[in-house]
Design a protein around this motif. Structure first.
Motif: not given
Length: 386
Positions: A31-46
Motif C-alpha cells: 500500500i502507498g499513501w498520497g495527499e492530492p489536494i487543492v485547498e477548497g477544491k478537494a472534489d475537483t482534484v478527486a
C-alpha cells in the motif's frame, strides 16, 4: 523486492479539516499513501485522480517516472493546480510503494541523506496582535525555534499609513519578548499589491525577519526585480507555482532567494526533486510549502533529507486550520514528527515512513468537509486578497 508491483486499486478519503488522502494498493498487497489536494477544491482534484485511473490500473508501480510523464503529457493540456495536485498525490503514493518494496526510506532512493535532521517551523497567527506572543510561546514550548506569521490582514491596493504601521507591531512584540532567539518569517500571502510592498518593507526591515513570503502574487513575479533591489531581506515565493516550467523564468531572473514548491501541488516528489536541483544551480534555497496533512509533510521531509539546498520545513501541527482534526490524528506512528530543539530527525522506516491509521481515516471520512477559502471584503465592499 517485488518485481512487478501491479497497481490494482485506488481509493480516496476526503477528511477534515480540509484534506484528501489517496491509497494505492498493488496486487502484491503493498500500500502507498498520497495527499492530492487543492485547498477548497478537494472534489475537483478527486475527480481528476479518478479520470487518471485508466493510466494506472494494471501498470507497474515501479515505473514512477514513466507514469509521471504519461499523466502530465498524455493529456495534451498541462500544468495548473488541479492536474499537478492530482499527479502529486499519485506520485507520493508510488514512491511510498517503491520504498516499502525495497525496504528503504524514500530519501535513500533519491540518492541518500545529506543531513541527519531537518530544521522546522510552524505557523502562528499574525492577523491579531493579541494572540501572537502566546502562540509563539506555545510553539517554543513544543520544541520550535522558528515560526511564520501573516504580515498583514486585508490590505487596500494603496493603504493608509495607519494600516502600514500596524504591520510591524506583531514582529516587534516578538523581538521585544524573544530577541533573536526566535526566527520569524513573514508571509505577505499575496495580499499586498506592488505599490505597497516597499512601504511595508520599510516598517519591517529593522526587525530582521527570516524572509518575506509572497510579497506579490506569483502572477506578478516580474515585480520581484524592484523588491529584490530594495531590500536585503530574503524573498520567498512559489507555493502557487506547479512545475519546473513555472519556476524556470523565476530562477533565471534571479530575484528570489527561497522557493517554496508544495509537495501536494507541484507534481509530487518527482517534480519537486527536479525543481530543487534547478534551484541549486541558481544558488537558490528550497523551503517546501506545507500547511497540509501528514503524507504531504512526510513527502516534503524526504525532499529535505536528500536536497543540499533545503533550509527549513513548514508544518501544520496545531495550526488554526486543523481545529478538531489535527495532523497527528491520522498517524499511527506520530513519534516520527517529534520536534527536538527545532529539528525533526531523519526517518528510518521504509517508504514515506508515515503509518496512516486507516480506521481513524474511515471514521473521519463520514464527517468529510466542504472547506473553502474565506471571502474578504474591504470597507467599500470590494474584494480583498485572502
Amino acid at each position: 523486492m517485488q518485481d512487478q508491483l501491479i497497481i490494482e486499486r485506488i481509493e480516496l478519503f476526503k477528511v477534515p479539516p480540509r484534506w484528501l488522502f489517496l491509497k494505492i494498493t498493488t496486487k502484491e498487497g503493498i500500500i502507498g499513501w498520497g495527499e492530492p489536494i487543492v485547498e477548497g477544491k478537494a472534489d475537483t482534484v478527486a475527480a481528476c485522480v479518478k479520470e487518471m485511473e485508466q493510466y494506472l490500473i494494471g501498470q507497474s508501480a515501479h515505473r514512477i517516472q514513466d507514469i509521471w510523464q504519461v499523466l502530465y503529457r498524455a493529456g495534451f493540456y498541462r500544468g495548473g493546480p488541479i492536474l499537478m495536485s492530482a499527479i502529486a498525490g499519485i506520485d507520493q503514493a508510488l514512491w511510498d510503494i517503491k520504498g516499502k518494496a525495497l525496504n528503504v526510506p524514500v530519501y535513500q532512493l533519491l540518492g541518500g541523506a545529506v543531513r541527519d535532521k531537518m530544521k522546522m517551523y510552524c505557523w502562528i497567527g499574525g492577523d491579531n496582535p493579541e494572540v501572537v506572543l502566546q502562540q509563539a510561546k506555545d510553539k517554543m514550548d513544543a520544541g520550535f525555534k522558528a515560526v511564520k506569521m501573516n504580515a498583514t490582514g486585508p490590505m487596500e491596493w494603496i493603504s493608509a499609513q495607519t494600516e502600514i504601521k500596524k504591520v510591524a507591531e506583531n514582529i516587534r512584540k516578538l523581538r521585544d519578548e524573544f530577541g533573536d532567539t526566535l526566527e520569524v518569517g513573514l508571509d505577505f500571502h499575496g495580499r499586498v499589491h506592488k505599490g505597497m510592498v516597499r512601504r511595508l518593507i520599510d516598517e519591517l526591515e529593522p526587525y530582521n525577519p527570516m524572509f518575506i513570503e509572497e510579497p506579490v502574487l506569483s502572477e506578478n513575479n516580474e515585480a520581484l526585480k524592484q523588491i529584490a533591489a530594495y531590500t536585503s531581506i530574503p524573498i520567498a515565493t512559489g507555493e502557487r507555482m506547479f512545475s519546473r516550467w513555472d519556476f524556470k523564468n523565476l530562477l533565471h531572473d534571479g530575484h528570489v532567494d527561497i522557493i517554496q514548491p508544495d509537495l501536494s501541488h507541484a507534481g509530487g516528489i518527482s517534480e519537486v526533486f527536479r525543481i530543487a536541483a534547478m534551484a541549486e544551480a541558481y544558488d537558490v534555497t528550497i523551503a517546501p510549502h506545507c500547511p497540509l496533512g501528514p503524507i504531504s509533510l512526510a513527502s516534503a521531509l524526504h525532499i529535505d533529507f536528500a536536497c543540499p539546498n533545503a533550509i527549513i520545513q513548514e508544518n501544520s501541527i496545531g495550526i488554526h486550520y486543523n481545529q478538531g482534526f489535527d495532523l497527528l490524528d491520522y498517524v499511527a506512528n506520530p513519534e516520527i514528527f517529534k520536534i527536538t530543539d527545532g529539528y525533526i530527525d531523519l526517518f528510518t522506516k521504509p517508504g514515506l515512513g508515515v503509518e496512516i491509521n486507516e480506521d481513524a481515516l474511515k471514521e473521519a471520512q463520514k464527517v468529510g468537509h466542504n472547506w473553502a477559502n474565506p471571502v474578504w471584503r474591504l470597507e467599500d465592499g470590494s474584494l480583498a486578497e485572502w
